[in-house]
Design an enzyme around this catalytic site. Sequence first.
Site, short mmCIF file in Angstrom:
data_model
loop_
_atom_site.label_atom_id
_atom_site.label_comp_id
_atom_site.label_asym_id
_atom_site.label_seq_id
_atom_site.Cartn_x
_atom_site.Cartn_y
_atom_site.Cartn_z
N GLN A 1 0.21 13.40 2.56
CA GLN A 1 -0.98 12.70 2.10
C GLN A 1 -2.22 13.58 2.19
O GLN A 1 -2.22 14.61 2.85
CB GLN A 1 -1.25 11.48 2.98
CG GLN A 1 -0.02 10.64 3.23
CD GLN A 1 -0.35 9.39 4.01
OE1 GLN A 1 -1.32 9.36 4.76
NE2 GLN A 1 0.45 8.36 3.82
N HIS B 1 -6.74 12.80 2.31
CA HIS B 1 -7.82 11.81 2.26
C HIS B 1 -9.06 12.42 1.63
O HIS B 1 -9.32 13.62 1.79
CB HIS B 1 -8.19 11.34 3.67
CG HIS B 1 -7.02 10.82 4.45
ND1 HIS B 1 -6.32 9.71 4.06
CD2 HIS B 1 -6.44 11.26 5.59
CE1 HIS B 1 -5.35 9.50 4.94
NE2 HIS B 1 -5.40 10.42 5.86
N ARG C 1 -1.26 9.80 -1.86
CA ARG C 1 0.07 10.33 -1.56
C ARG C 1 0.36 11.49 -2.51
O ARG C 1 0.31 11.34 -3.73
CB ARG C 1 1.11 9.22 -1.70
CG ARG C 1 2.49 9.64 -1.22
CD ARG C 1 3.50 8.50 -1.32
NE ARG C 1 3.19 7.39 -0.46
CZ ARG C 1 3.03 6.12 -0.87
NH1 ARG C 1 3.15 5.81 -2.14
NH2 ARG C 1 2.76 5.18 0.01
ZN ZN Z 1 -3.87 10.71 7.23
#
Ligand code: ZN
Length: 315
Positions: free
Chosen positions: A94, A96, A191
């Site tokens: 992942q 962010h 993702r």
């Molecule tokens: Zn994370």
Amino acid sequence: MKQILFIEPVLKERIWGGTRLNEYGYDLPSDQTGECWAISAHPHGDCVVRNGLYSGKTLSSLWNDHRELFGLPDAKEFPLLIKIIDARTDLSVQVHPDDAYAAEHENGAFGKTECWYVLDCKDDATIVIGHNAKTKEEAEQLIREGRFRELIREIPVHKGDFFQIEPGVLHAIKGGTLILETQQNSDVTYRVYDYDRLENGKPRELHKEQSLAVMKCPFRPKLGKPVTYRVGAAQVDHLITCPYYSVEHITLYGSASFTAGKVFQNISIIDGQGAIDGVPVRKGDHLIIPAGYGIFELSGDLQVIRSSPCELMVK
Ligand code: ZN
């Protein structure tokens, strides 16, 4: 007189979860329990206080009605989220966004900076932090051609390791690892790669566009050792101070006094047993020291993660 708040965790089932959170004394909802939301005011897992004057109140209601406990009068939301994660199998890779990208593209949400303290892991455990592409173009090509194994940077991990994960850094917890996570109170995740796994016969959605937009290229690992100092019978390893939080690991055999100043502090007992201001604590307990509480004493044989929000978080 302000009171220390003992927090009741919220347990979450995850397909990659296991049973190791019972080592912390929690009742698990199933054999696939992946996350303990230990200190959280997030609507997806709003923890309840289990002692004293505020017994039975949610953290979010105390945040709204008793802001004096926290000392951040201008902050919009409770700023941090503390989790323990039991990864029986691999979590997806992942990334962010930062606050600016999230504000623009995610309805004003916050971005996410997080950090991991490795509580335990199997001997040959690894973790994904960063990637090997030298430029955004190279990253884009590897993602487009599905060459994720070449893209991701996977490294060995050991008990006691600490990782700060800034926005834009690819990351994944891999199977056999138990971590304590301190993070901004945000749920915005893109993702990148899910190891080509299927869930109910289908691959889970990947967010390639957003991931590429927020990925930092090239990735530069942050090196540096914690600053260690002594307080009474405690060894304190200062792990990080960033614009969102400070995090320390405390090893105690005996007793030591600490101070809670203008903002609240989170205390997670990650091993051992002892007391805080005479009240018994043990592995798996999570508490909040209210703002302005002043001096408090920890005693016993304890391993503790202590964190506090940085005052910069006031928005
Ligand atoms: Zn994370």
